[in-house]
Scaffold this active site. Sequence first.
Site, PDB file in Angstrom:
ATOM      1  N   GLU A  51       0.855  -1.193   0.000  1.00  0.00           N
ATOM      2  CA  GLU A  51       0.000   0.000   0.000  1.00  0.00           C
ATOM      3  C   GLU A  51       0.887   1.239   0.000  1.00  0.00           C
ATOM      4  O   GLU A  51       1.596   1.510   0.968  1.00  0.00           O
ATOM      5  CB  GLU A  51      -0.891  -0.014   1.247  1.00  0.00           C
ATOM      6  CG  GLU A  51      -1.689   1.256   1.440  1.00  0.00           C
ATOM      7  CD  GLU A  51      -2.311   1.349   2.841  1.00  0.00           C
ATOM      8  OE1 GLU A  51      -2.562   0.319   3.481  1.00  0.00           O
ATOM      9  OE2 GLU A  51      -2.523   2.489   3.298  1.00  0.00           O
ATOM     10  N   ARG A  55       0.911  10.395   0.643  1.00  0.00           N
ATOM     11  CA  ARG A  55       1.422  11.397   1.576  1.00  0.00           C
ATOM     12  C   ARG A  55       2.777  11.923   1.129  1.00  0.00           C
ATOM     13  O   ARG A  55       3.552  12.403   1.923  1.00  0.00           O
ATOM     14  CB  ARG A  55       1.515  10.798   2.984  1.00  0.00           C
ATOM     15  CG  ARG A  55       0.164  10.728   3.665  1.00  0.00           C
ATOM     16  CD  ARG A  55       0.312  10.208   5.083  1.00  0.00           C
ATOM     17  NE  ARG A  55      -0.198   8.870   5.196  1.00  0.00           N
ATOM     18  CZ  ARG A  55       0.126   8.026   6.178  1.00  0.00           C
ATOM     19  NH1 ARG A  55       0.982   8.370   7.101  1.00  0.00           N
ATOM     20  NH2 ARG A  55      -0.407   6.823   6.213  1.00  0.00           N
ATOM     21  N   THR A  79      -4.312   6.112   2.269  1.00  0.00           N
ATOM     22  CA  THR A  79      -4.566   7.499   2.673  1.00  0.00           C
ATOM     23  C   THR A  79      -5.493   8.221   1.699  1.00  0.00           C
ATOM     24  O   THR A  79      -5.377   9.431   1.474  1.00  0.00           O
ATOM     25  CB  THR A  79      -3.245   8.298   2.897  1.00  0.00           C
ATOM     26  OG1 THR A  79      -2.311   7.471   3.585  1.00  0.00           O
ATOM     27  CG2 THR A  79      -3.484   9.524   3.768  1.00  0.00           C
ATOM     28  N   LYS A 139     -10.673  -1.340   7.654  1.00  0.00           N
ATOM     29  CA  LYS A 139      -9.420  -1.060   8.351  1.00  0.00           C
ATOM     30  C   LYS A 139      -9.791  -0.474   9.704  1.00  0.00           C
ATOM     31  O   LYS A 139     -10.698   0.359   9.782  1.00  0.00           O
ATOM     32  CB  LYS A 139      -8.643  -0.055   7.497  1.00  0.00           C
ATOM     33  CG  LYS A 139      -7.444   0.587   8.147  1.00  0.00           C
ATOM     34  CD  LYS A 139      -6.629   1.339   7.093  1.00  0.00           C
ATOM     35  CE  LYS A 139      -5.592   2.219   7.739  1.00  0.00           C
ATOM     36  NZ  LYS A 139      -4.475   2.531   6.822  1.00  0.00           N
TER      37      LYS A 139
END
Length: 224
Positions: A51, A55, A79, A139
């Site tokens: 993943e 960011r 994110t 998650k």
Amino acid sequence: NQFSCGEIMLNPSFAALVKNSPILPVLHMESVEDAVNVSRALFKGGITCAEIVLRSPVALDCIKAVAEQVPEMTVGVGTLTTPQQVKDSVAAGAQFLVSPSFTKTLATAMIDTGLPMLPGVVSPSEITQALELGITEVKFFPAAQYGGAKTIKALSSVFSQVKFCPTGGVSLGNMAEYFANKSIFAVGGSWMVPKDLIANKDWDAITLLCQQAIAAINDLDKCA
Ligand code: 3PG
């Protein structure tokens, strides 16, 4: 990709995606070349999904490069907080979608891609909203700060149909605590990709950390 179950469209299972190596490494990459090398190191260490989080300014370029240059690795995006990011990530080649959060708008955009998707939740109300959209894999983030394995145990006793991937503060040392709960299908984290090893381009050390993590999970299965 999607299949119909009554009126709700179901995306391919996220749990199935990480079945062979139930660890979701969270990669914060600042360089495309490093992202390719880290992905190769993870795969060599037995981890088959990566993943890459949105960011850093090069995150989408990293996803594209890993998708093209490391085809053995299943690369996804993390994110995600906006539908536009979902679109951009799919265009870059993301094969699965992860978000730290849950809103109907965002989750719907993720569902619409037809890819395996994992929104972030911590509360009964967020889980209920996810269920309303047919989502049963989530998650749990940030796991440590929201009570870790104990909180997931309490949530899973109410929501037995929901499968969790705790992320945030998970490590080799506390993985067993999480995997003791059968509602947990995988754990996410960055402990196998420490910043200093990336800075030193020590890909072999990253491979070793992955091998340790996979070995620990295999041991858990043996003991179960
Ligand atoms: C993140 O999004 O940074 C993940 O939650 C990783 O958390 P960790 O660094 O505590 O594993």
